[in-house]
Design a protein around this motif. Structure first.
Motif: not given
Length: 269
Positions: A218-227
């Motif tokens: 899973d690639v989570v994109l939150e507040s401009g940061v991808a994790t």
């Protein structure tokens, strides 16, 4: 065009075939390039008056299969990687004692698809015994002071070289977060929130790869940061050649799942 993109263009000319077919399941040169950039950043040291010294000797250790696979391009690849690191060091305003070199070595203890990178500072005017090289930088105890270095390019004397938050955009511009599948070059724009990658029909990004789990990562994109986060996949997830469970991504990071290679890009910076 960034340093990694220029390297990849030169690599395409050197290899002359589709990356996905050549490097399927094996270490991809783009992974090595990204890891070398990160090594230069992580092993840099402040040597006085805000001057930042980066390693100039880099060693890439590969397992028997990967080393043999890259053997036909080893000299040219090492030279291209050294040029890429030099460009990165120049762009960041770091200093080095001598010409940047990259060496590929075989390590039979490493499995296929995994590699290790190390580095150190080599000063031709003052060789150091091996025990004085710690974490990629020379120990100063018992040695004369470092010789004067030329002024830093693009940095003020008070700059410490410390990393701040990653730049995710500039005023008036929109950053698009993208995963590019190596080989076909298919681009998948990430949406805010979860972006599940896998082989199954429920995945947001589907890969027809038998080595990929139905819900692999899973690639989570939150507040401009991808994790990126592994979802308990069978074969695991590698980022820049290192197995991870969860890790924030930087522009140019290479994700390997199964036989597939995906490159994370921030477009519009």
């Amino acid at each position: 065009m960034g340093v990694l993109q220029r390297f990849e263009r030169r690599l395409e000319g050197m290899v002359g075939l589709a990356f996905a077919r050549i490097f399927k399941g094996k270490v991809h040169p783009a992974e090595i390039a990204t890891a070398l950039q990160r090594e230069a950043d992580e092993q840099r040291s402040v040597v006085g008056e805000g001057r930042v010294l980066a390693p100039n000797v880099y060693v890439v250790r590969l397992g028997e299969t990967d080393f043999g696979h890259l053997a036909q391009w080893s000299d040219q690849l090492a030279a291209e990687l050294a040029d890429m690191v030099t460009e990165h060091i120049d762009d960041e305003g770091y200093q080095v004692f001598d010409k940047v070199t990259v060496r590929l070595e075989q390590d039979d203890d490493l499995p296929t698809g995994v590699f290790e990178v190390s580095s150190h500072v080599a000063d031709p005017a003052r060789p150091l015994p091996r025990e004085d090289v710690v974490a990629g930088a020379p120990a100063l105890t018992g040695h004369p002071p470092l010789p004067p270095l030329p002024p830093l390019r693009g940095r003020t004397p008070g700059d410490t070289g410390a990393h701040g938050p990653s730049v995710v955009g500039r005023a008036g511009s929109r950053v698009t977060h993208v995963l590019v599948v190596d080989g076909p070059g298919t681009r998948h724009e990430l949406t805010t929130g979860r972006n599940v990658i896998g082989r199954g029909t429920e995945a947001d990004i589907r890969l027809p790869d038998t080595g990929v789990s139905r819900k692999h990562v899973d690639v989570v994109l939150e507040s401009g940061v991808a994790t990126v986060e592994d979802l308990g996949s069978t074969n695991g997830t590698l980022v820049n050649g290192r197995r991870i469970s969860r890790q924030a991504l930087a522009d140019g990071d290479v994700i390997r799942i199964g036989h597939s290679v995906l490159v994370y890009r921030q477009d519009g910076q």
